[in-house]
Motif scaffolding. Structure first.
Motif, PDB file in Angstrom:
ATOM      1  N   ARG A 272       0.829  -1.208   0.000  1.00 15.19           N
ATOM      2  CA  ARG A 272       0.000   0.000   0.000  1.00 15.19           C
ATOM      3  C   ARG A 272       0.866   1.263   0.000  1.00 15.19           C
ATOM      4  O   ARG A 272       0.618   2.207  -0.762  1.00 15.19           O
ATOM      5  CB  ARG A 272      -0.914  -0.013   1.226  1.00 15.19           C
ATOM      6  CG  ARG A 272      -1.766   1.227   1.412  1.00 15.19           C
ATOM      7  CD  ARG A 272      -2.755   1.040   2.550  1.00 15.19           C
ATOM      8  NE  ARG A 272      -3.572  -0.140   2.338  1.00 15.19           N
ATOM      9  CZ  ARG A 272      -4.634  -0.167   1.522  1.00 15.19           C
ATOM     10  NH1 ARG A 272      -5.012   0.925   0.890  1.00 15.19           N
ATOM     11  NH2 ARG A 272      -5.305  -1.282   1.364  1.00 15.19           N
ATOM     12  N   VAL A 275       2.497   1.669  -3.323  1.00 13.01           N
ATOM     13  CA  VAL A 275       1.510   2.150  -4.293  1.00 13.01           C
ATOM     14  C   VAL A 275       1.243   3.641  -4.065  1.00 13.01           C
ATOM     15  O   VAL A 275       1.165   4.425  -5.019  1.00 13.01           O
ATOM     16  CB  VAL A 275       0.213   1.315  -4.184  1.00 13.01           C
ATOM     17  CG1 VAL A 275      -0.957   2.028  -4.843  1.00 13.01           C
ATOM     18  CG2 VAL A 275       0.420  -0.069  -4.803  1.00 13.01           C
ATOM     19  N   ASP A 276       1.134   4.039  -2.804  1.00 11.57           N
ATOM     20  CA  ASP A 276       0.892   5.453  -2.503  1.00 11.57           C
ATOM     21  C   ASP A 276       2.034   6.329  -3.021  1.00 11.57           C
ATOM     22  O   ASP A 276       1.809   7.429  -3.531  1.00 11.57           O
ATOM     23  CB  ASP A 276       0.739   5.654  -0.992  1.00 11.57           C
ATOM     24  CG  ASP A 276      -0.589   5.087  -0.479  1.00 11.57           C
ATOM     25  OD1 ASP A 276      -1.472   4.801  -1.304  1.00 11.57           O
ATOM     26  OD2 ASP A 276      -0.731   4.935   0.750  1.00 11.57           O
ATOM     27  N   MET A 290      -5.274   6.549 -10.520  1.00 13.04           N
ATOM     28  CA  MET A 290      -6.313   5.727  -9.909  1.00 13.04           C
ATOM     29  C   MET A 290      -5.664   4.467  -9.356  1.00 13.04           C
ATOM     30  O   MET A 290      -4.948   3.777 -10.078  1.00 13.04           O
ATOM     31  CB  MET A 290      -7.371   5.339 -10.932  1.00 13.04           C
ATOM     32  CG  MET A 290      -8.541   4.609 -10.300  1.00 13.04           C
ATOM     33  SD  MET A 290      -9.726   3.980 -11.505  1.00 13.04           S
ATOM     34  CE  MET A 290      -9.172   2.295 -11.623  1.00 13.04           C
ATOM     35  N   VAL A 291      -5.897   4.200  -8.087  1.00 14.10           N
ATOM     36  CA  VAL A 291      -5.446   2.937  -7.513  1.00 14.10           C
ATOM     37  C   VAL A 291      -6.589   1.936  -7.657  1.00 14.10           C
ATOM     38  O   VAL A 291      -7.658   2.117  -7.094  1.00 14.10           O
ATOM     39  CB  VAL A 291      -5.054   3.085  -6.030  1.00 14.10           C
ATOM     40  CG1 VAL A 291      -4.701   1.717  -5.444  1.00 14.10           C
ATOM     41  CG2 VAL A 291      -3.890   4.043  -5.894  1.00 14.10           C
ATOM     42  N   LEU A 292      -6.348   0.918  -8.455  1.00 12.92           N
ATOM     43  CA  LEU A 292      -7.380  -0.090  -8.700  1.00 12.92           C
ATOM     44  C   LEU A 292      -7.610  -0.882  -7.427  1.00 12.92           C
ATOM     45  O   LEU A 292      -8.727  -0.988  -6.924  1.00 12.92           O
ATOM     46  CB  LEU A 292      -6.920  -1.011  -9.825  1.00 12.92           C
ATOM     47  CG  LEU A 292      -7.914  -2.040 -10.292  1.00 12.92           C
ATOM     48  CD1 LEU A 292      -9.135  -1.367 -10.876  1.00 12.92           C
ATOM     49  CD2 LEU A 292      -7.280  -2.984 -11.302  1.00 12.92           C
ATOM     50  N   SER A 293      -6.542  -1.475  -6.913  1.00  9.73           N
ATOM     51  CA  SER A 293      -6.620  -2.247  -5.676  1.00  9.73           C
ATOM     52  C   SER A 293      -5.214  -2.675  -5.271  1.00  9.73           C
ATOM     53  O   SER A 293      -4.354  -2.873  -6.120  1.00  9.73           O
ATOM     54  CB  SER A 293      -7.503  -3.488  -5.856  1.00  9.73           C
ATOM     55  OG  SER A 293      -7.529  -4.257  -4.662  1.00  9.73           O
ATOM     56  N   THR A 294      -5.000  -2.814  -3.983  1.00 12.86           N
ATOM     57  CA  THR A 294      -3.740  -3.396  -3.498  1.00 12.86           C
ATOM     58  C   THR A 294      -3.969  -4.845  -3.064  1.00 12.86           C
ATOM     59  O   THR A 294      -3.085  -5.468  -2.482  1.00 12.86           O
ATOM     60  CB  THR A 294      -3.184  -2.590  -2.309  1.00 12.86           C
ATOM     61  OG1 THR A 294      -4.180  -2.545  -1.286  1.00 12.86           O
ATOM     62  CG2 THR A 294      -2.842  -1.176  -2.724  1.00 12.86           C
ATOM     63  N   PHE A 295      -5.160  -5.362  -3.352  1.00 14.19           N
ATOM     64  CA  PHE A 295      -5.529  -6.726  -2.941  1.00 14.19           C
ATOM     65  C   PHE A 295      -5.544  -7.704  -4.112  1.00 14.19           C
ATOM     66  O   PHE A 295      -6.108  -8.789  -3.991  1.00 14.19           O
ATOM     67  CB  PHE A 295      -6.923  -6.724  -2.311  1.00 14.19           C
ATOM     68  CG  PHE A 295      -7.034  -6.001  -0.998  1.00 14.19           C
ATOM     69  CD1 PHE A 295      -6.923  -6.699   0.200  1.00 14.19           C
ATOM     70  CD2 PHE A 295      -7.252  -4.635  -0.954  1.00 14.19           C
ATOM     71  CE1 PHE A 295      -7.049  -6.044   1.414  1.00 14.19           C
ATOM     72  CE2 PHE A 295      -7.372  -3.967   0.255  1.00 14.19           C
ATOM     73  CZ  PHE A 295      -7.264  -4.673   1.442  1.00 14.19           C
ATOM     74  N   ILE A 296      -4.953  -7.299  -5.240  1.00 11.89           N
ATOM     75  CA  ILE A 296      -5.079  -8.114  -6.460  1.00 11.89           C
ATOM     76  C   ILE A 296      -4.477  -9.507  -6.283  1.00 11.89           C
ATOM     77  O   ILE A 296      -3.338  -9.666  -5.869  1.00 11.89           O
ATOM     78  CB  ILE A 296      -4.386  -7.410  -7.646  1.00 11.89           C
ATOM     79  CG1 ILE A 296      -5.025  -6.056  -7.938  1.00 11.89           C
ATOM     80  CG2 ILE A 296      -4.387  -8.317  -8.883  1.00 11.89           C
ATOM     81  CD1 ILE A 296      -6.387  -6.086  -8.546  1.00 11.89           C
ATOM     82  N   PRO A 320     -12.429   4.606 -16.129  1.00 13.04           N
ATOM     83  CA  PRO A 320     -12.795   5.216 -14.840  1.00 13.04           C
ATOM     84  C   PRO A 320     -11.911   6.395 -14.447  1.00 13.04           C
ATOM     85  O   PRO A 320     -12.159   6.995 -13.416  1.00 13.04           O
ATOM     86  CB  PRO A 320     -12.630   4.053 -13.846  1.00 13.04           C
ATOM     87  CG  PRO A 320     -11.669   3.119 -14.489  1.00 13.04           C
ATOM     88  CD  PRO A 320     -11.849   3.261 -15.950  1.00 13.04           C
TER      89      PRO A 320
END
Lengths: 437, 437
Positions: A272, A275-276, A290-296, A320
């Motif tokens: 996270r 990504v940030d 855009m952050v899609l997800s950090t749980f991919i 999006p």
């Protein structure tokens, strides 16, 4: 010479990797202001502490220890860390144990005993800075008597074989250990504990990272027994494990336990946070982010197709997120190997995405592992754009065949689109970037 | 009795389905204002036209024809449509041909000839309203002499067998046809043409929908020959096909051809328009909305995992969209069948997602096919939330086993979470919704 989008993507990746670097991660979250150690939302007045101990385990423990020594210097009374391989030149007043990983060994147990001893000996006027990173669970094994290390290993293997998930395995581990599941914090009480965590766990569940030695544990002995029963292995685990799980206590410390009032668990590095950092850099380069997800999670090639589909939507409909767009995702995918080629999940991601965006302009896709080691290769990942397939074809390569053969390394090697960082000494899973112009 | 999120999701789905309904789609995009037909950005003064013909093909052609008759009434001179099954009660002055699909038959060819005749006979003072929907390619076959229908079929099969992609197959089809690839528009010239399109193609490539009978074609005879060569089937296609492709002309009409000045191709229904309608409804229910992509493809269970990962990110970090959030995606996934169960891609999506969100509160996931027919089942799709796995377990079902067996239908049937709409008469691929509270 990479094009501008590729340059941008590599630059954004580098910033993310820097945020995940163990020493950087510690330095960014911990600083000394005169006699006050500032970490997260707390301030620790060093004048109040008689001793400052540093203790911990994990693949990045050495680098984290060097960083904390760089901050605290001679204020450190002593340190004790369990590492996988000792790249700890420059550490003073530290005991460094080189321990087995992923299979725990007796060195790990001796080291864990040393760390537990520090915790137990520390008093109300002492501060323990705990360092936890990926691999800590295996590198700091302290089986609860009568369980032996060998029995603990056998139990873990049995659980893996019968398909138990990581939460179930951790529950058992915590209840046959003397340090996991918050028990190190209990040993340390009434000392003050500051745990610096480099998270390699998707979602950053604190109690899962290194089995959470200073984190409240919600699971119970009864839960542990129920898991054995669920898989019908009550009578297949070693008798000593069964005996330990039947003692029914003392329970691991639970949320709300007063001991945690003196404990701060602080994530200094994680997917996270990487990504940030990437988001910040992408913004400074002028991208809408855009952050899609950090749980991919999921099978790499299909996860790649979803990413390609998002890039197409950005191009076609400006959503999006509006172009110029940088879509970022974290987490970690898996590859079901069916071919005989060479590659890793990140290189395969770029290859699968390349097929879907073939011929489309203004899309660049990058994927890289933050450890710098993607599969059994010397690359961290790869990048691709709409011209990749045509360039491959011109070089006599059929992308579909390379994908079917899991041969992403040779595909991108020939095109010069591998990303090579060398081993980074950290691991906060993967970073993926889509740049859409 | 579904919970509020489920109610909301079903309501949003229904609005999307309504937007994709063939009659609704036509009625929303075409209206009569006194003597002026307004469609898209153009206005057609009916006083200027001597005849108004309606012609077309596709699985939804009947419903579209009824809708356009409802708008134009007696102003329609005559109509001619090729359909799969005749649910065209109420049509006046229409010839309705019931034709073979997906394998074209002689009825289809006779119908196509009738439609081509209308186009050819129409003059500068005539308007042809063309109706194109999914299946039009097979339902309106008009092989270019000397190619026969049987040879065309054999050629398509040969291309499928050697792994040609849909663009390559369409290129060949267009060049052994007299109507595909813009040729119907050429036949119609100098008449005015308004083509109303219900798109079943991901990305809405106009020239791919029904092989684009009124749409400019970029491909050439040389391209078609190159494709046969690429797959080494130059000498395996029927001799007449080879002969036809060697005539080298007349080429299909290209972009910029003057005939297209009198042609408007208007998409009245599509996955994108259905998704847009869903967005609007979700907003009116108070959700922050995000369209992930309308281009989604890939193996269902892994696409589902990415969706679940996004829901987790929304919960954990309030991004990529703030809760209460509605994330919407379109497109169409695939299922690699490995088990012996009953299900469809949408039900399997919900099942795979349910596993990933197990135990998490405030997440609801829904997936449904807009045709109302998900796989060989009587359901359109299914929905799931964080309690689904626990409810399944209480009912004695192991979600992982049902997924491994591709048995999503029986899983959700037992839980009462199937979505049953009945066949909708339309097909604009799938709609997926994530609601995160």
């Amino acid at each position: 010479m990479p094009s501008t989008p590729a340059k941008h993507a590599l630059r954004i990746l580098n910033v993310a990797l820097k945020a995940a670097d163990p020493a950087e991660a510690v330095s960014r979250h911990v600083r000394l202001d005169r006699e006050t150690l500032i970490a997260g939302r707390q301030r620790y007045s060093l004048k109040k502490f008689r001793n400052v101990y540093v203790a911990g385990a994990g693949k990045a423990a050495g680098a984290m220890a060097l960083a904390i020594q760089g901050i605290l210097g001679n204020r450190i009374t002593s340190g004790f860390i369990n590492v996988k391989s000792a790249s700890t030149k420059g550490l003073r007043r530290f005991v460094v144990m080189e321990c087995g990983h992923p299979i725990p060994d007796s060195n790990g147990e001796r080291g864990a005993r040393g760390i537990a001893q520090i915790a137990q000996d520390a008093g109300p006027d002492d501060l323990i800075v705990c360092l936890i990173s990926g691999g800590a669970s295996a590198l700091m094994p302290l089986p609860a008597p009568p369980v032996t290390l060998e029995q603990k290993r056998a139990t873990t293997q049995l659980l893996l074989d019968c398909g138990a998930d990581i939460h179930e395995i951790n529950c058992i581990r915590k209840h046959i250990s003397l340090v996991k599941g918050g028990q190190l914090a209990r040993l340390a009480y009434p000392a003050t504990v500051l745990t610096l965590i480099l998270s390699d766990v998707i979602g950053d569940d604190l109690d899962a990272i290194g089995s959470g030695p200073t984190v409240p544990d919600r699971s119970t002995f009864a839960d542990a027994r129920a898991i054995l029963k669920k898989y019908g292995i009550e009578n297949r685990v070693p008798g000593d494990v069964r005996e330990r799980l039947n003692v029914n206590g003392p329970e691991t410390p639970k949320p709300g336990d007063r001991i945690f009032k003196r404990v701060q668990n602080l994530i200094v590095g994680s997917n996270r946070l990487a990504v940030d950092a990437a988001v910040k850099e992408a913004r400074s380069l002028g991208y809408h982010t855009m952050v899609l997800s950090t749980f991919i999670e999921g099978e790499t090639r299909d996860v790649a197709r979803v990413h390609a589909a998002i890039a197409k939507e950005v191009r076609a409909a400006g959503r999006p997120v509006k172009p110029p767009a940088c879509v970022i995702s974290g987490g970690e995918t898996t590859v079901t190997i069916r071919g005989k080629g060479l590659g890793g999940r990140n290189q395969e991601f770029a290859l699968a995405a390349a097929i879907d965006i073939a011929g489309l302009k203004n899309i660049l896709i990058l994927s890289a592992g933050t450890d710098g080691i993607d599969g059994p290769t010397d690359a961290a990942g790869a990048f691709a754009d709409g011209s990749t397939l045509a360039r491959a074809k011109a070089a006599g390569m059929d992308a579909t065949k390379f994908l079917a053969d899991n041969d992403s390394y040779h595909f991108f090697e020939r095109l010069g689109n591998l990303i090579k960082t060398g081993p980074t000494g950290t691991n906060v899973a993967d970073i993926r970037l889509l740049l859409i112009g």
